[in-house]
Design an enzyme around this catalytic site. Structure first.
Site, PDB file in Angstrom:
ATOM      1  CB  SER A  15      -1.001   0.025   1.180  1.00 18.41           C
ATOM      2  OG  SER A  15      -2.065   1.003   0.969  1.00 18.41           O
TER       3      SER A  15
ATOM      4  CG  ASP B 235      -5.825  -3.807  -4.103  1.00 16.47           C
ATOM      5  OD1 ASP B 235      -6.030  -2.972  -3.381  1.00 16.47           O
ATOM      6  OD2 ASP B 235      -4.718  -4.419  -4.280  1.00 16.47           O
TER       7      ASP B 235
ATOM      8  CG  HIS C  36      -5.538  -2.741   0.145  1.00 13.63           C
ATOM      9  ND1 HIS C  36      -4.951  -2.226  -0.993  1.00 13.63           N
ATOM     10  CD2 HIS C  36      -4.686  -2.062   1.123  1.00 13.63           C
ATOM     11  CE1 HIS C  36      -4.052  -1.364  -0.490  1.00 13.63           C
ATOM     12  NE2 HIS C  36      -3.972  -1.208   0.351  1.00 13.63           N
TER      13      HIS C  36
END
Length: 304
Positions: free
Chosen positions: A113, A253, A280
């Site tokens: 991320s 995602d 994610h």
């Protein structure tokens, strides 16, 4: 195997200026294989939700987790304003950690991320001892991310986005109603497992207890980024990355394919894997497939 129960071979803190960075090592840093340094998301998250990567040590790869400054076991600085929390600060912390642990000449970086953008920026400077890079569930820029958030928000159940926007306009994003309205987004695009895994919940609790960094750099939620990162990205530098790079994302995602595409287009030596049943956190949602992809990549780097 519960990753949180894998015993570390070392843990502690390293000085970072007047502060301290907490770290955990699983495996042998002197094994000869590049150490895998795990850079967590947020900004303002903790290492906990990525602990499962410690299982790679069973295959011989030493794994280093750490908590970025302001979070988890590292020094907390709730009094610091937004001007303190910069990309350069966290780049310096990562470089300092790698040098302090004696792995600067033989390491890889796994960034997830926000950590993926940070890791890409780090790799673009071409550190001499960097052997490989994994970018997981990361957009190449926050402007791209925000454009795609509009698309995902429009697909939420009727009335949800209206409630979210009402609170965002009023500045009441720290209310129970806002948090409840955000849940459908998180369940679709952040973690699709029910119930949420223990390691994932641990990170959420840590973030809730001290949201200083998250609020300053990101904002009140994943899809309402109004912090200092809102105009930042790495599209301008990723063509300079000169190590084999693996990009991972999930089919569902929040880091949609459009936000990830620049990594595929611009990094010279890159491979992109989309995990079909994940959002994610594919290392938690599709652990076996994730391990397969990771180990194949790690073996290729070691053989190079």
């Amino acid at each position: 195997m519960q990753s949180a129960r894998i015993a570390p071979s070392a843990k502690g803190t390293v000085p970072f200026g007047p502060y301290k960075t907490w770290y955990r090592v699983t495996g042998d840093l002197n094994s000869g294989l590049p150490a895998l340094v795990v850079v967590h998301g947020g900004p303002g998250s903790t290492h906990d939700y990525l602990l499962r990567l410690a299982e790679l040590s069973a295959h011989g790869w030493p794994v280093v987790h750490y908590d970025q400054l302001g979070n988890g076991g590292s020094t907390h600085l709730p009094e610091k304003g937004a001007d303190f929390w910069t990309v350069d600060l966290f780049l310096a912390e990562l470089k300092n950690l790698v040098e302090a642990l004696g792995i600067a000449d033989n390491h890889m970086v796994f960034g997830q991320s926000w950590g993926g953008l940070l890791a890409a920026k780090y790799a673009a400077a071409r550190p001499a001892g960097l052997k490989g890079l994994i970018i997981a569930n990361s957009p190449a820029s926050y402007p791209l991310w925000l454009e795609e958030m509009e698309v995902l928000r429009a697909q939420l159940p009727e009335g949800v986005d209206e409630t979210l926007r009402r609170h965002e306009a009023a500045g009441t994003t720290n209310t129970d109603e806002y948090h409840a309205a955000a849940l459908p987004f998180y369940e679709r695009h952040v973690c699709r497992l029910k119930p949420w895994p223990r390691d994932w919940q641990a990170t959420f609790y840590e973030l809730f207890n001290d949201p200083t960094v998250y609020y300053a750099m990101n904002g009140p939620s994943e899809f309402h980024v109004n912090g200092t990162l809102k105009d930042w990205g790495v599209v301008d530098c990723i063509a300079d990355i000169d190590v084999p790079t693996l990009v991972i994302s999930g089919r569902h995602d929040e880091a949609t394919p459009r936000t990830v595409q620049p990594f595929q287009d611009l990094i010279p030596d890159v491979r992109w894997e989309i995990l079909e049943e994940s959002s994610h956190v594919p290392h938690l949602e599709e652990p076996e497939r994730f391990d397969e992809v990771m180990l194949d990549y790690l073996k290729r780097v070691a053989a190079a």
